[in-house]
Structures are given as C-alpha cells and as structure tokens.
Design a protein around this motif. Sequence first.
Motif, mmCIF file in Angstrom:
data_model
loop_
_atom_site.group_PDB
_atom_site.id
_atom_site.type_symbol
_atom_site.label_atom_id
_atom_site.label_comp_id
_atom_site.label_asym_id
_atom_site.label_seq_id
_atom_site.Cartn_x
_atom_site.Cartn_y
_atom_site.Cartn_z
ATOM 1 N N GLU A 50 0.862 -1.176 0.000
ATOM 2 C CA GLU A 50 0.000 0.000 0.000
ATOM 3 C C GLU A 50 0.899 1.227 0.000
ATOM 4 O O GLU A 50 2.066 1.147 0.375
ATOM 5 C CB GLU A 50 -0.944 0.005 1.208
ATOM 6 C CG GLU A 50 -0.238 0.111 2.549
ATOM 7 C CD GLU A 50 -1.196 -0.022 3.729
ATOM 8 O OE1 GLU A 50 -2.381 -0.312 3.512
ATOM 9 O OE2 GLU A 50 -0.741 0.164 4.866
ATOM 10 N N GLN A 51 0.331 2.346 -0.419
ATOM 11 C CA GLN A 51 1.122 3.574 -0.490
ATOM 12 C C GLN A 51 1.492 4.042 0.905
ATOM 13 O O GLN A 51 0.670 4.063 1.800
ATOM 14 C CB GLN A 51 0.339 4.672 -1.225
ATOM 15 C CG GLN A 51 1.166 5.879 -1.598
ATOM 16 C CD GLN A 51 2.279 5.559 -2.586
ATOM 17 O OE1 GLN A 51 2.063 4.946 -3.613
ATOM 18 N NE2 GLN A 51 3.489 5.963 -2.262
ATOM 19 N N GLY A 52 2.762 4.375 1.075
ATOM 20 C CA GLY A 52 3.267 4.958 2.317
ATOM 21 C C GLY A 52 3.945 6.262 1.956
ATOM 22 O O GLY A 52 3.470 6.980 1.086
ATOM 23 N N SER A 53 5.087 6.526 2.594
ATOM 24 C CA SER A 53 5.825 7.740 2.239
ATOM 25 C C SER A 53 7.324 7.489 2.356
ATOM 26 O O SER A 53 7.779 6.737 3.206
ATOM 27 C CB SER A 53 5.413 8.914 3.130
ATOM 28 O OG SER A 53 5.601 8.591 4.481
ATOM 29 N N VAL A 54 8.066 8.125 1.464
ATOM 30 C CA VAL A 54 9.523 7.986 1.421
ATOM 31 C C VAL A 54 10.128 8.774 2.583
ATOM 32 O O VAL A 54 9.687 9.885 2.887
ATOM 33 C CB VAL A 54 10.078 8.513 0.076
ATOM 34 C CG1 VAL A 54 11.592 8.510 0.067
ATOM 35 C CG2 VAL A 54 9.530 7.690 -1.079
ATOM 36 N N HIS A 55 11.119 8.187 3.252
ATOM 37 C CA HIS A 55 11.835 8.842 4.353
ATOM 38 C C HIS A 55 13.323 8.536 4.212
ATOM 39 O O HIS A 55 13.859 7.717 4.957
ATOM 40 C CB HIS A 55 11.359 8.329 5.717
ATOM 41 C CG HIS A 55 9.911 8.487 5.976
ATOM 42 N ND1 HIS A 55 9.332 9.691 6.289
ATOM 43 C CD2 HIS A 55 8.903 7.589 5.947
ATOM 44 C CE1 HIS A 55 8.036 9.524 6.453
ATOM 45 N NE2 HIS A 55 7.746 8.258 6.248
ATOM 46 N N LEU A 56 13.987 9.162 3.271
ATOM 47 C CA LEU A 56 15.407 8.884 3.057
ATOM 48 C C LEU A 56 16.255 9.445 4.184
ATOM 49 O O LEU A 56 15.929 10.487 4.762
ATOM 50 C CB LEU A 56 15.866 9.485 1.722
ATOM 51 C CG LEU A 56 15.192 8.946 0.463
ATOM 52 C CD1 LEU A 56 15.710 9.679 -0.763
ATOM 53 C CD2 LEU A 56 15.414 7.458 0.333
ATOM 54 N N ASP A 57 17.357 8.743 4.491
ATOM 55 C CA ASP A 57 18.326 9.255 5.444
ATOM 56 C C ASP A 57 18.968 10.510 4.857
ATOM 57 O O ASP A 57 18.978 10.708 3.637
ATOM 58 C CB ASP A 57 19.409 8.208 5.726
ATOM 59 C CG ASP A 57 18.859 6.973 6.422
ATOM 60 O OD1 ASP A 57 17.808 7.076 7.088
ATOM 61 O OD2 ASP A 57 19.491 5.908 6.302
ATOM 62 N N ASP A 58 19.534 11.367 5.721
ATOM 63 C CA ASP A 58 20.137 12.618 5.267
ATOM 64 C C ASP A 58 21.238 12.416 4.223
ATOM 65 O O ASP A 58 21.426 13.257 3.359
ATOM 66 C CB ASP A 58 20.711 13.398 6.454
ATOM 67 C CG ASP A 58 19.619 13.938 7.364
ATOM 68 O OD1 ASP A 58 18.456 14.058 6.908
ATOM 69 O OD2 ASP A 58 19.922 14.246 8.533
ATOM 70 N N GLU A 59 21.965 11.309 4.314
ATOM 71 C CA GLU A 59 23.075 11.053 3.398
ATOM 72 C C GLU A 59 22.695 10.082 2.280
ATOM 73 O O GLU A 59 23.565 9.531 1.611
ATOM 74 C CB GLU A 59 24.271 10.498 4.174
ATOM 75 C CG GLU A 59 24.817 11.460 5.204
ATOM 76 C CD GLU A 59 25.948 10.859 6.024
ATOM 77 O OE1 GLU A 59 26.342 9.699 5.789
ATOM 78 O OE2 GLU A 59 26.448 11.569 6.905
ATOM 79 N N GLU A 60 21.401 9.880 2.078
ATOM 80 C CA GLU A 60 20.923 8.900 1.103
ATOM 81 C C GLU A 60 20.275 9.607 -0.083
ATOM 82 O O GLU A 60 19.339 10.388 0.082
ATOM 83 C CB GLU A 60 19.906 7.981 1.802
ATOM 84 C CG GLU A 60 19.610 6.711 1.110
ATOM 85 C CD GLU A 60 18.801 5.764 1.997
ATOM 86 O OE1 GLU A 60 19.016 4.558 1.848
ATOM 87 O OE2 GLU A 60 17.961 6.216 2.805
ATOM 88 N N PHE A 61 20.793 9.327 -1.278
ATOM 89 C CA PHE A 61 20.266 9.919 -2.504
ATOM 90 C C PHE A 61 19.972 8.781 -3.475
ATOM 91 O O PHE A 61 20.889 8.060 -3.873
ATOM 92 C CB PHE A 61 21.274 10.894 -3.116
ATOM 93 C CG PHE A 61 21.610 12.026 -2.185
ATOM 94 C CD1 PHE A 61 20.849 13.182 -2.186
ATOM 95 C CD2 PHE A 61 22.671 11.917 -1.293
ATOM 96 C CE1 PHE A 61 21.143 14.219 -1.306
ATOM 97 C CE2 PHE A 61 22.976 12.938 -0.418
ATOM 98 C CZ PHE A 61 22.208 14.107 -0.417
ATOM 99 N N LEU A 62 18.706 8.606 -3.831
ATOM 100 C CA LEU A 62 18.330 7.513 -4.712
ATOM 101 C C LEU A 62 17.025 7.807 -5.407
ATOM 102 O O LEU A 62 16.295 8.706 -5.013
ATOM 103 C CB LEU A 62 18.252 6.194 -3.934
ATOM 104 C CG LEU A 62 17.333 6.116 -2.704
ATOM 105 C CD1 LEU A 62 15.895 5.831 -3.089
ATOM 106 C CD2 LEU A 62 17.831 5.032 -1.780
ATOM 107 N N THR A 63 16.779 7.035 -6.441
ATOM 108 C CA THR A 63 15.481 7.077 -7.118
ATOM 109 C C THR A 63 14.916 5.663 -7.089
ATOM 110 O O THR A 63 15.661 4.683 -7.022
ATOM 111 C CB THR A 63 15.598 7.554 -8.577
ATOM 112 O OG1 THR A 63 16.491 6.682 -9.272
ATOM 113 C CG2 THR A 63 16.094 8.984 -8.649
ATOM 114 N N CYS A 64 13.605 5.574 -7.152
ATOM 115 C CA CYS A 64 12.916 4.286 -7.119
ATOM 116 C C CYS A 64 12.149 4.111 -8.421
ATOM 117 O O CYS A 64 11.595 5.075 -8.955
ATOM 118 C CB CYS A 64 11.954 4.248 -5.938
ATOM 119 S SG CYS A 64 10.942 2.751 -5.865
ATOM 120 N N GLU A 65 12.146 2.880 -8.914
ATOM 121 C CA GLU A 65 11.330 2.550 -10.082
ATOM 122 C C GLU A 65 10.850 1.112 -9.957
ATOM 123 O O GLU A 65 11.390 0.332 -9.188
ATOM 124 C CB GLU A 65 12.095 2.761 -11.393
ATOM 125 C CG GLU A 65 13.250 1.814 -11.611
ATOM 126 C CD GLU A 65 13.905 1.985 -12.982
ATOM 127 O OE1 GLU A 65 13.195 2.061 -14.000
ATOM 128 O OE2 GLU A 65 15.145 2.020 -13.021
#
Length: 189
Positions: free
Chosen positions: A137-152
């Motif tokens: 189910e849809q949630g929300s992205v919570h990246l760490d401060d030093e984390e840079f990424l894209t999702c597909e």
Amino acid sequence: MKDHNQPSQHPFYEETLETKPIFEGKIISLQVDTVRLPNGETATREIVRHPGAVAVVALIDNKMLVVEQFRKPLERVQVEIPAGKLDAGEEPEAAAKRELEEETGYRARSIEHLHSFSTSPGFAEEVVHLYFTDDLEQGSVHLDDEEFLTCEAITLEQAMAYIKEGRISDAKTLLAVYAWRMRTLTGSF
C-alpha cells in the motif's frame, strides 16, 4: 565421538587465541584474530563485524521495486532492491518493512522471509535477511540525510537486461531477480 553440529567440534574449527580491535566505525568494525588451525599451527584472520542487513523483493503489478544509487566502493551507480542495515536490537522483519517504506514509499501489509545468507564469509560476518512481498500500500519515502536515490518498478525482462548491462551486479539483487524468475516460471520460490 565429536558432534559436528557444534562448530567447535568440527575438525576444521579454528580456535580464537587472540582478538585485536583495529577500527570501530558507524556501520562496521575490523578486528584481527589469531587462530589455531586444525594442524596446530597459528594464523591471522581479518574480520569485518557488521550488524546484519535486510533486503526486500517487492512486487507491484508484476514489476519489482528497485532503487538506483551511487555506491562509493564501486565508484558507480547501481540498481538494487530496497535494503539496509539492522538497527541495534531491531528484528529483521521490522527492519525490512521500515527500509522498504523509507526507500520506495510503499508499505508492506504482509511480508514473507525467504532466506538469510552470508555476503562474504571469508572476511565478514554480515548476514542479509531476504524478504518478499506483493501486498503493498502507499506509504511515504523517508530517506536518510546522506541517502540519494530514485525508485522505479521494473519488469523481469528489464531486470535481466540490467544484469547483462552490469547495472545490477550486487549479490542480494541478483539473488532477488533469480528468485523472482523462479517464482514466475514455477509458481513458488
């Protein structure tokens, strides 16, 4: 008679004689152990200590969620399944659900443990716990401060092409793709 189910009773067991801490970091530590070999001689073993990690094969609409991020040790961008290290005292299933939502924005309503495996048993103790879900189910992205990424979300054909291209080359993602392929072909992992 020796009980080979007990590691210390196995004929290849290496008794630790001394442990020397070398480095203590945020994620890993390094130690050098002096061990007694089965033939009575001694040797040194460089050991990386790691808290363990989780990874998730997450399928949505018959596509697998992956993230693309830069991996400094490899000096390149990689496509990988969502994954991350265990926090102190965290259960692997909870960590898998947390990492999945943090990196992809999808929440697993249910999740199944597929397997746990050692990543580099010749020098590291890290164990990755691999999970599967197709109940999202849809949630929300919570990246760490030093984390840079894209999702597909990619198809099995895209995943196989990424492997051929070298965009997917890490063990956990290779294992995930081949497990997904087996499930597609046979109906089970």
